[in-house]
Motif scaffolding. Structure first.
Motif, PDB file in Angstrom:
ATOM      1  N   GLY A   9     107.381  48.958  41.807  1.00  0.00           N
ATOM      2  CA  GLY A   9     108.790  48.561  41.833  1.00  0.00           C
ATOM      3  C   GLY A   9     109.547  48.958  40.572  1.00  0.00           C
ATOM      4  N   PRO A  10     110.191  47.985  39.895  1.00  0.00           N
ATOM      5  CA  PRO A  10     111.000  48.285  38.712  1.00  0.00           C
ATOM      6  C   PRO A  10     110.205  48.961  37.592  1.00  0.00           C
ATOM      7  CG  PRO A  10     111.432  46.053  39.491  1.00  0.00           C
ATOM      8  CD  PRO A  10     110.259  46.557  40.265  1.00  0.00           C
ATOM      9  N   VAL A  11     108.935  48.585  37.435  1.00  0.00           N
ATOM     10  CA  VAL A  11     108.120  49.191  36.375  1.00  0.00           C
ATOM     11  C   VAL A  11     107.955  50.678  36.617  1.00  0.00           C
ATOM     12  CG1 VAL A  11     105.868  49.177  35.250  1.00  0.00           C
ATOM     13  CG2 VAL A  11     106.915  47.023  35.932  1.00  0.00           C
ATOM     14  N   ARG A  12     107.726  51.053  37.869  1.00  0.00           N
ATOM     15  CA  ARG A  12     107.582  52.471  38.189  1.00  0.00           C
ATOM     16  C   ARG A  12     108.896  53.229  37.972  1.00  0.00           C
ATOM     17  NH1 ARG A  12     103.854  54.309  43.239  1.00  0.00           N
ATOM     18  NH2 ARG A  12     101.839  53.949  42.249  1.00  0.00           N
ATOM     19  N   GLY A  13     110.017  52.590  38.337  1.00  0.00           N
ATOM     20  CA  GLY A  13     111.307  53.229  38.117  1.00  0.00           C
ATOM     21  C   GLY A  13     111.542  53.532  36.647  1.00  0.00           C
ATOM     22  N   PHE A  14     111.161  52.575  35.795  1.00  0.00           N
ATOM     23  CA  PHE A  14     111.280  52.803  34.352  1.00  0.00           C
ATOM     24  C   PHE A  14     110.319  53.890  33.905  1.00  0.00           C
ATOM     25  CE2 PHE A  14     109.703  51.919  30.070  1.00  0.00           C
ATOM     26  CZ  PHE A  14     110.875  51.918  29.339  1.00  0.00           C
ATOM     27  N   ALA A  15     109.083  53.859  34.426  1.00  0.00           N
ATOM     28  CA  ALA A  15     108.054  54.809  33.990  1.00  0.00           C
ATOM     29  C   ALA A  15     108.448  56.246  34.317  1.00  0.00           C
ATOM     30  CB  ALA A  15     106.717  54.465  34.644  1.00  0.00           C
ATOM     31  N   VAL A  16     109.096  56.463  35.468  1.00  0.00           N
ATOM     32  CA  VAL A  16     109.470  57.824  35.858  1.00  0.00           C
ATOM     33  C   VAL A  16     110.467  58.416  34.876  1.00  0.00           C
ATOM     34  CG1 VAL A  16     110.701  59.168  37.605  1.00  0.00           C
ATOM     35  CG2 VAL A  16     108.942  57.551  38.308  1.00  0.00           C
ATOM     36  N   THR A  17     111.577  57.689  34.633  1.00  0.00           N
ATOM     37  CA  THR A  17     112.590  58.227  33.720  1.00  0.00           C
ATOM     38  C   THR A  17     112.070  58.305  32.286  1.00  0.00           C
ATOM     39  OG1 THR A  17     113.512  55.994  33.501  1.00  0.00           O
ATOM     40  CG2 THR A  17     114.527  57.454  35.109  1.00  0.00           C
ATOM     41  N   PHE A  18     111.238  57.337  31.900  1.00  0.00           N
ATOM     42  CA  PHE A  18     110.684  57.337  30.551  1.00  0.00           C
ATOM     43  C   PHE A  18     109.778  58.552  30.341  1.00  0.00           C
ATOM     44  CE2 PHE A  18     107.084  56.154  27.786  1.00  0.00           C
ATOM     45  CZ  PHE A  18     107.764  55.900  26.611  1.00  0.00           C
ATOM     46  N   THR A  19     108.888  58.817  31.309  1.00  0.00           N
ATOM     47  CA  THR A  19     107.950  59.934  31.166  1.00  0.00           C
ATOM     48  C   THR A  19     108.670  61.273  31.186  1.00  0.00           C
ATOM     49  OG1 THR A  19     106.247  58.617  32.285  1.00  0.00           O
ATOM     50  CG2 THR A  19     105.878  60.982  32.143  1.00  0.00           C
ATOM     51  N   LEU A  20     109.579  61.452  32.136  1.00  0.00           N
ATOM     52  CA  LEU A  20     110.333  62.703  32.162  1.00  0.00           C
ATOM     53  C   LEU A  20     111.197  62.853  30.912  1.00  0.00           C
ATOM     54  CD1 LEU A  20     111.477  62.845  35.905  1.00  0.00           C
ATOM     55  CD2 LEU A  20     109.684  64.189  34.801  1.00  0.00           C
ATOM     56  N   GLY A  21     111.728  61.732  30.411  1.00  0.00           N
ATOM     57  CA  GLY A  21     112.532  61.781  29.198  1.00  0.00           C
ATOM     58  C   GLY A  21     111.733  62.212  27.980  1.00  0.00           C
ATOM     59  N   VAL A  22     110.489  61.801  27.900  1.00  0.00           N
ATOM     60  CA  VAL A  22     109.626  62.234  26.800  1.00  0.00           C
ATOM     61  C   VAL A  22     109.446  63.753  26.837  1.00  0.00           C
ATOM     62  CG1 VAL A  22     107.267  62.145  25.888  1.00  0.00           C
ATOM     63  CG2 VAL A  22     108.414  60.038  26.568  1.00  0.00           C
ATOM     64  N   ILE A  23     109.220  64.279  28.038  1.00  0.00           N
ATOM     65  CA  ILE A  23     109.013  65.730  28.184  1.00  0.00           C
ATOM     66  C   ILE A  23     110.279  66.501  27.811  1.00  0.00           C
ATOM     67  CG2 ILE A  23     108.496  67.567  29.835  1.00  0.00           C
ATOM     68  CD1 ILE A  23     106.812  65.502  31.371  1.00  0.00           C
ATOM     69  N   THR A  24     111.439  66.059  28.327  1.00  0.00           N
ATOM     70  CA  THR A  24     112.683  66.771  28.028  1.00  0.00           C
ATOM     71  C   THR A  24     113.068  66.634  26.560  1.00  0.00           C
ATOM     72  OG1 THR A  24     113.981  64.837  28.716  1.00  0.00           O
ATOM     73  CG2 THR A  24     113.549  66.533  30.371  1.00  0.00           C
ATOM     74  N   SER A  25     112.794  65.470  25.952  1.00  0.00           N
ATOM     75  CA  SER A  25     113.137  65.295  24.537  1.00  0.00           C
ATOM     76  C   SER A  25     112.278  66.193  23.654  1.00  0.00           C
ATOM     77  CB  SER A  25     112.983  63.834  24.124  1.00  0.00           C
ATOM     78  OG  SER A  25     111.633  63.421  24.219  1.00  0.00           O
ATOM     79  N   MET A  26     111.015  66.402  24.049  1.00  0.00           N
ATOM     80  CA  MET A  26     110.166  67.340  23.312  1.00  0.00           C
ATOM     81  C   MET A  26     110.776  68.736  23.344  1.00  0.00           C
ATOM     82  SD  MET A  26     107.201  66.787  21.756  1.00  0.00           S
ATOM     83  CE  MET A  26     106.220  68.222  22.163  1.00  0.00           C
ATOM     84  N   PHE A  27     111.231  69.144  24.512  1.00  0.00           N
ATOM     85  CA  PHE A  27     111.794  70.481  24.676  1.00  0.00           C
ATOM     86  C   PHE A  27     113.075  70.640  23.856  1.00  0.00           C
ATOM     87  CE2 PHE A  27     114.941  73.078  26.969  1.00  0.00           C
ATOM     88  CZ  PHE A  27     114.323  74.323  26.888  1.00  0.00           C
ATOM     89  N   THR A  28     113.999  69.683  23.992  1.00  0.00           N
ATOM     90  CA  THR A  28     115.284  69.841  23.316  1.00  0.00           C
ATOM     91  C   THR A  28     115.168  69.648  21.809  1.00  0.00           C
ATOM     92  OG1 THR A  28     115.781  67.510  23.783  1.00  0.00           O
ATOM     93  CG2 THR A  28     116.615  69.158  25.337  1.00  0.00           C
TER      94      THR A  28
END
Length: 555
Positions: A513-532
């Motif tokens: 539920g909500p934990v997974r919703g947070f985990a998705v954006t958090f994990t993808l955000g880590v990857i994109t922040s590394m790139f930028t």
């Protein structure tokens, strides 16, 4: 600074350009959503569009991406249900299925066991009484052949049933391994059928998850109410075909042992007494479509699989002239007389249907019958106005957070802070593009993950800039300091982000539920922040340093 290879520059610029184009539809959310709905409806209608759909298609150019971030229940509004599946219902069905097989097995040795009848027993037990108990061992051996291995990790090698003798009775029970396997199959089948029914209704991005051993979480954004959702998924559409024993107008008539008294759906006051054990069931259906009978009345055509078709054909061949009840959810919807042998496993359901009723019935039959009853433990309806408030609050939080970070970076690092801010904006854009591309549902916790990502993206830049300051204090030239800052801060940035990724993966794997919703954006955000932070910021600073070649820099 050492120039970045040309192919790397092109790749970085292409990723940034893709991010801006792919994220663009979310800036025109309602228009693109209307366009997408019209496109889906036209495709479903084999390319035929109404005037309204044609107008909706013009709201967004077809040559631009149209993927959106689907909004979750807390943002769009909708219905929430927590259902408990009564897995024990399937045990009775299993025992009813074993009875004709056991009866046939004992029929081959009738001269030893004598008469055979089914005795009353609990729903998860089949008790068979024989008239010659002195030959009980021969009966046990015959019935034991019905047992098959259970192919599960915990029950490898175990049988699906146990067969024992209790006096003159043969008792068949499901083993614990088979009950576990049956429960798992029941839950998987229930999940799939619920998903099919919700998809048939055309709702957007439903969340249908198993919770615990026997519960299912159902969240459907955009649906009117929890009652509407319950009506949609609670319709069992359980189709069975039974031999008719007799008809009656007495609602209190005694149907007799192993028989059922069922009302006729479209004939008030008429009841059918049918055999409890069906000849075939809706589980053996492979297709059902709205159709018309010979008199051009609305009807539903159906087709069985090979096993069901064979049983259906054999029964009709041996019972010409008799009535055959078609039962839907414990109501006889049709009871035609068998006129001839029906081979091939195909037939038609006739009755006093409207065209709309035949279409609805065909959809329900294709979706399948729920294998067990569901008890709804929790139900909530979230109004669209609450979702709108959540979206507005999320926007404000994201905007305030971004402005605060942008101001802090400029105040702390001057021009280099502006370089970091360019990377931060691109980071958010690429993150939105990724969420849209993979169809990840955006929830309120997901917005929190995006806001947190902005802070983490700047954290990497802070490490780089502080390292550049250290190099400048030690007397390095501006070019050398920038080069060393990126190279020597990389390992620390990589370590921090790897641990963050591990945390995100664990939250997604274990949470729901909500934990997974947070985990998705958090994990993808880590990857994109590394790139930028590492590549985009470096490219911007590199272009500045190599073009301006400043003698001194202030970081």
């Amino acid at each position: 600074m050492t120039p970045t290879a040309t192919w790397k520059r092109v790749l970085i610029l292409l990723v940034c350009l893709w991010g801006m184009i792919a994220a663009l539809p979310n800036a025109f959310y309602s228009r693109v959503e209307t366009h997408n709905d019209a496109a889906a409806a036209v495709q479903k209608a084999d390319g035929v569009a109404t005037a309204e759909q044609a107008a909706d298609l013009t709201l967004w150019p077809d040559w631009l991406p149209s993927a959106l971030m689907p909004l979750g229940l807390d943002l769009r509004g909708g219905a929430h249900l927590l259902a408990q599946v009564q897995v024990e219902d399937v045990y009775k069905v299993r025992m009813d299925g074993y009875w004709p097989e056991a009866r046939d097995a004992l029929r081959d040795i009738r001269d030893q066991v004598g008469a055979v009848r089914r005795a009353p027993s609990p729903e998860d037990t089949l008790r068979i009484t024989i008239s010659n108990p002195e030959n009980i061992q021969a009966a046990l051996a015959a019935v034991q052949k019905l047992a098959t291995p259970v192919m599960t990790l915990t029950g490898a090698g175990a049988s699906d049933i146990t067969v024992s003798a209790e006096g003159a009775d043969i008792v068949i029970r499901l083993t614990d391994a088979e009950k576990t396997a049956t429960d798992d199959r029941t839950m998987q089948q229930s999940l799939e059928i619920i998903r099919n029914r919700v998809d048939q209704a055309g709702t957007r991005e439903p969340t249908i998850l198993r919770q615990g051993s026997d519960r299912i979480l159902i969240q459907v954004p955009g649906i009117g109410s929890a009652a509407e959702l319950k009506s949609l998924i609670g319709t069992t559409a359980k189709l069975t075909f039974h031999p008719v024993v007799s008809t009656t107008t007495d609602p209190g008539a005694n149907p007799g042992p192993r028989n059922l008294l069922l009302p006729a759906r479209n004939q008030q006051g008429l009841y059918y007494i049918v055999e409890e054990t069906p000849v075939v069931t809706g589980e053996q259906l492979v297709d059902s479509q709205p159709a018309f009978d010979d008199r051009q009345r609305p009807a539903v055509s159906f087709r069985f699989d090979s096993s069901g078709g064979r049983r259906f054909g054999d029964y009709t061949a041996n019972n010409i002239g008799k009535l055959f009840a078609i039962v839907l959810d414990n109501e006889v919807i049709s009871a035609p007389q068998i006129q001839t042998h029906i081979a091939g496993g195909a037939g038609i359901i006739t009755g006093q249907f409207t065209v709309e009723e035949t279409t609805e019935l065909a959809v329900l039959l294709r979706a399948g019958a729920l294998p067990a009853r569901m008890e709804f433990l929790e139900e909530r309806t979230i109004g669209p106005e609450l979702g709108a408030d959540s979206i507005e609050a999320g926007k404000k939080a994201a905007i305030i957070g971004m402005i605060a970070v942008l101001v802090y970076m400029v105040a702390s690092y001057g021009m280099f802070g502006w370089f970091a801010n360019v990377a931060l904006v691109l980071n958010v854009i690429i993150l939105v593009a990724l969420l849209s591309a993979i169809g990840a549902t955006l929830t309120l916790p997901g917005i929190a993950g995006i806001v947190l990502t902005m802070g983490m993206a700047i954290d990497a830049n802070v490490l780089i800039f502080e390292r550049i300051r250290d190099e400048l204090r030690e007397g390095a030239s501006p070019h050398r300091a920038c080069q060393a800052g990126f190279e020597r801060a990389f390992s620390a940035i990589m370590d921090a982000n790897i641990t963050a990724l591990i945390t995100g993966f664990i939250m997604f794997w274990i949470g729901s539920g909500p934990v997974r919703g947070f985990a998705v954006t958090f994990t993808l955000g880590v990857i994109t922040s590394m790139f930028t932070a590492v590549y985009v910021t470096r490219l911007v600073i590199e272009l500045y340093m190599n073009r301006r070649r400043p003698k001194t820099i202030v970081v």
